[in-house]
Design an enzyme around this catalytic site. Sequence first.
Site, PDB file in Angstrom:
ATOM      1  N   ASP A  61      -5.636  -4.105   3.066  1.00  0.00           N
ATOM      2  CA  ASP A  61      -4.882  -4.689   1.760  1.00  0.00           C
ATOM      3  C   ASP A  61      -5.070  -4.111   0.321  1.00  0.00           C
ATOM      4  O   ASP A  61      -6.257  -3.385   0.257  1.00  0.00           O
ATOM      5  CB  ASP A  61      -5.034  -6.375   1.806  1.00  0.00           C
ATOM      6  CG  ASP A  61      -3.636  -6.914   1.370  1.00  0.00           C
ATOM      7  OD1 ASP A  61      -3.433  -6.867  -0.056  1.00  0.00           O
ATOM      8  OD2 ASP A  61      -3.087  -7.782   2.073  1.00  0.00           O
ATOM      9  N   TYR A 119      15.143  -5.398  -0.816  1.00  0.00           N
ATOM     10  CA  TYR A 119      14.253  -5.805   0.217  1.00  0.00           C
ATOM     11  C   TYR A 119      15.275  -5.918   1.474  1.00  0.00           C
ATOM     12  O   TYR A 119      14.831  -5.330   2.505  1.00  0.00           O
ATOM     13  CB  TYR A 119      14.000  -7.170   0.070  1.00  0.00           C
ATOM     14  CG  TYR A 119      13.094  -8.008   1.104  1.00  0.00           C
ATOM     15  CD1 TYR A 119      11.820  -7.782   1.158  1.00  0.00           C
ATOM     16  CD2 TYR A 119      13.695  -8.827   2.072  1.00  0.00           C
ATOM     17  CE1 TYR A 119      11.045  -8.362   2.069  1.00  0.00           C
ATOM     18  CE2 TYR A 119      12.923  -9.626   3.129  1.00  0.00           C
ATOM     19  CZ  TYR A 119      11.641  -9.206   2.966  1.00  0.00           C
ATOM     20  OH  TYR A 119      10.649  -9.971   3.901  1.00  0.00           O
ATOM     21  N   ASP A 166      -3.674   0.744   0.257  1.00  0.00           N
ATOM     22  CA  ASP A 166      -2.311   0.754  -0.326  1.00  0.00           C
ATOM     23  C   ASP A 166      -1.634   1.549   0.586  1.00  0.00           C
ATOM     24  O   ASP A 166      -1.720   2.805   0.775  1.00  0.00           O
ATOM     25  CB  ASP A 166      -2.524   1.479  -1.769  1.00  0.00           C
ATOM     26  CG  ASP A 166      -1.421   1.518  -2.527  1.00  0.00           C
ATOM     27  OD1 ASP A 166      -0.174   1.036  -1.693  1.00  0.00           O
ATOM     28  OD2 ASP A 166      -1.197   1.867  -3.563  1.00  0.00           O
TER      29      ASP A 166
HETATM   30  N1  LIG Z   1       7.512 -15.083   4.873  1.00  0.00           N
HETATM   31  C1  LIG Z   1       8.494 -14.832   5.238  1.00  0.00           C
HETATM   32  O1  LIG Z   1       9.455 -15.793   5.129  1.00  0.00           O
HETATM   33  C2  LIG Z   1       8.820 -13.454   5.854  1.00  0.00           C
HETATM   34  C3  LIG Z   1      10.142 -13.418   6.498  1.00  0.00           C
HETATM   35  C4  LIG Z   1      10.604 -12.173   7.031  1.00  0.00           C
HETATM   36  C5  LIG Z   1       9.825 -11.097   6.943  1.00  0.00           C
HETATM   37  N2  LIG Z   1       8.266 -11.547   6.177  1.00  0.00           N
HETATM   38  C6  LIG Z   1       7.798  -9.871   6.195  1.00  0.00           C
HETATM   39  O2  LIG Z   1       6.450 -10.493   6.652  1.00  0.00           O
HETATM   40  C7  LIG Z   1       5.460  -9.522   6.139  1.00  0.00           C
HETATM   41  C8  LIG Z   1       4.155 -10.230   5.585  1.00  0.00           C
HETATM   42  O3  LIG Z   1       4.649 -10.918   4.546  1.00  0.00           O
HETATM   43  P1  LIG Z   1       4.057 -12.515   4.153  1.00  0.00           P
HETATM   44  O4  LIG Z   1       5.088 -13.563   4.311  1.00  0.00           O
HETATM   45  O5  LIG Z   1       2.735 -12.584   5.021  1.00  0.00           O
HETATM   46  O6  LIG Z   1       3.912 -12.217   2.577  1.00  0.00           O
HETATM   47  P2  LIG Z   1       2.638 -12.148   1.774  1.00  0.00           P
HETATM   48  O7  LIG Z   1       3.141 -11.886   0.582  1.00  0.00           O
HETATM   49  O8  LIG Z   1       1.828 -13.669   1.884  1.00  0.00           O
HETATM   50  O9  LIG Z   1       1.561 -11.043   2.334  1.00  0.00           O
HETATM   51  C9  LIG Z   1       2.213  -9.643   2.035  1.00  0.00           C
HETATM   52  C10 LIG Z   1       0.819  -9.034   2.007  1.00  0.00           C
HETATM   53  O10 LIG Z   1       1.022  -7.635   1.716  1.00  0.00           O
HETATM   54  C11 LIG Z   1       0.019  -7.079   0.653  1.00  0.00           C
HETATM   55  N3  LIG Z   1       0.581  -5.861   0.036  1.00  0.00           N
HETATM   56  C12 LIG Z   1       1.435  -5.912  -0.867  1.00  0.00           C
HETATM   57  N4  LIG Z   1       1.621  -4.422  -1.204  1.00  0.00           N
HETATM   58  C13 LIG Z   1       0.702  -3.703  -0.616  1.00  0.00           C
HETATM   59  C14 LIG Z   1       0.439  -2.349  -0.443  1.00  0.00           C
HETATM   60  N5  LIG Z   1       1.073  -1.441  -1.203  1.00  0.00           N
HETATM   61  N6  LIG Z   1      -0.488  -1.884   0.314  1.00  0.00           N
HETATM   62  C15 LIG Z   1      -1.014  -2.979   1.138  1.00  0.00           C
HETATM   63  N7  LIG Z   1      -0.805  -4.130   1.241  1.00  0.00           N
HETATM   64  C16 LIG Z   1       0.110  -4.642   0.277  1.00  0.00           C
HETATM   65  C17 LIG Z   1      -0.170  -8.135  -0.296  1.00  0.00           C
HETATM   66  O11 LIG Z   1      -1.121  -8.053  -1.113  1.00  0.00           O
HETATM   67  C18 LIG Z   1      -0.371  -9.577   0.588  1.00  0.00           C
HETATM   68  O12 LIG Z   1      -1.507  -9.794   1.208  1.00  0.00           O
HETATM   69  C19 LIG Z   1       6.168  -8.637   5.050  1.00  0.00           C
HETATM   70  O13 LIG Z   1       6.533  -7.181   5.576  1.00  0.00           O
HETATM   71  C20 LIG Z   1       7.429  -9.486   4.832  1.00  0.00           C
HETATM   72  O14 LIG Z   1       8.531  -8.736   4.125  1.00  0.00           O
HETATM   73  C21 LIG Z   1       8.068 -12.460   5.569  1.00  0.00           C
END
Ligand SMILES: NC(=O)c1ccc[n+]([C@@H]2O[C@H](COP(=O)([O-])OP(=O)(O)OC[C@H]3O[C@@H](n4cnc5c(N)ncnc54)[C@H](O)[C@@H]3O)[C@@H](O)[C@H]2O)c1
Length: 240
Positions: free
Chosen positions: A43, A143, A53
């Site tokens: 992360d 997105y 990253d």
């Molecule tokens: N939460 C929802 O409702 C939802 C729905 C559909 C899809 N998603 C997808 O699920 C996945 C996980 O999301 P989440 O809901 O746990 O969100 P979250 O924001 O809690 O977690 C995302 C993580 O990605 C990390 N991140 C951001 N940029 C980064 C980079 N450049 N390199 C490495 N890490 C990086 C962030 O620091 C964070 O820890 C994402 O791909 C999101 O698009 C989420």
Amino acid sequence: MDGGQVTGRLEGKVVIITGAARGQGLAEAQLFASEGAHIIAGDVLDHEGVYLDVTSAESWSSAVALAVERYGRVDVLLNNAGVRAVAPVHEMPIAEFQRVLDINLIGPLLGIQAVVPHMPRGSSIINVSSLNGLAANVNTSAYTTSKFALRGLTKSAALDLGPLGIRVNAILPGVIRTPMVSYIVDEYEERLASGLPLGRIGEPIDVASAALFLASDDSAWVSGLDLTIDGGQMASTPKL
Ligand SMILES: NC(=O)c1ccc[n+]([C@@H]2O[C@H](COP(=O)([O-])OP(=O)(O)OC[C@H]3O[C@@H](n4cnc5c(N)ncnc54)[C@H](O)[C@@H]3O)[C@@H](O)[C@H]2O)c1
């Protein structure tokens, strides 16, 4: 019990998870570890894992080098990291649109390129797309574009990597209770839940359990899949 050893569904597998500091990635790291996997939890946030990253090829090289140094190979890549940007399409700053594509689309591609040379046959790559990979919400052009494209990347990679014995699948979560959408969940949970066939929003473990199936040998003949994890949301036409 016959005294035989009980083993986890990912026993001894080497797994790289991106965005593993919180939300779904954290739940996946915890579940996979409990199933016997060795986890490289990457992360950009400060946390107990590895700095990774996903937009940086150098960052990928060092994370993969760490996995190979410690364990000799990578069996599973879970491309989970992702970000959203909210603005109407005609006002979306190009730099912001580009940033979302860099993290949500180019990130997984860089990951695939970094791990494939170290993946044995039977390995699995999982890309976390979204229901926004199938349809848009307002103000989500960056997105939604990234998540549609990630499904395309998944299918192309499934074809290209099939001959190497590597499976590539996509997970499409609906609304999941994580920091990414906490402002939406805090305000609209009841309304969101009542619109879903299963009557509740998703929890990170709901997605992690699906990812476990795709990471494990239970899905040995599954590749190119779009797996919706959405409480039944996509089964319905819109409510009028
Ligand atoms: N939460 C929802 O409702 C939802 C729905 C559909 C899809 N998603 C997808 O699920 C996945 C996980 O999301 P989440 O809901 O746990 O969100 P979250 O924001 O809690 O977690 C995302 C993580 O990605 C990390 N991140 C951001 N940029 C980064 C980079 N450049 N390199 C490495 N890490 C990086 C962030 O620091 C964070 O820890 C994402 O791909 C999101 O698009 C989420």
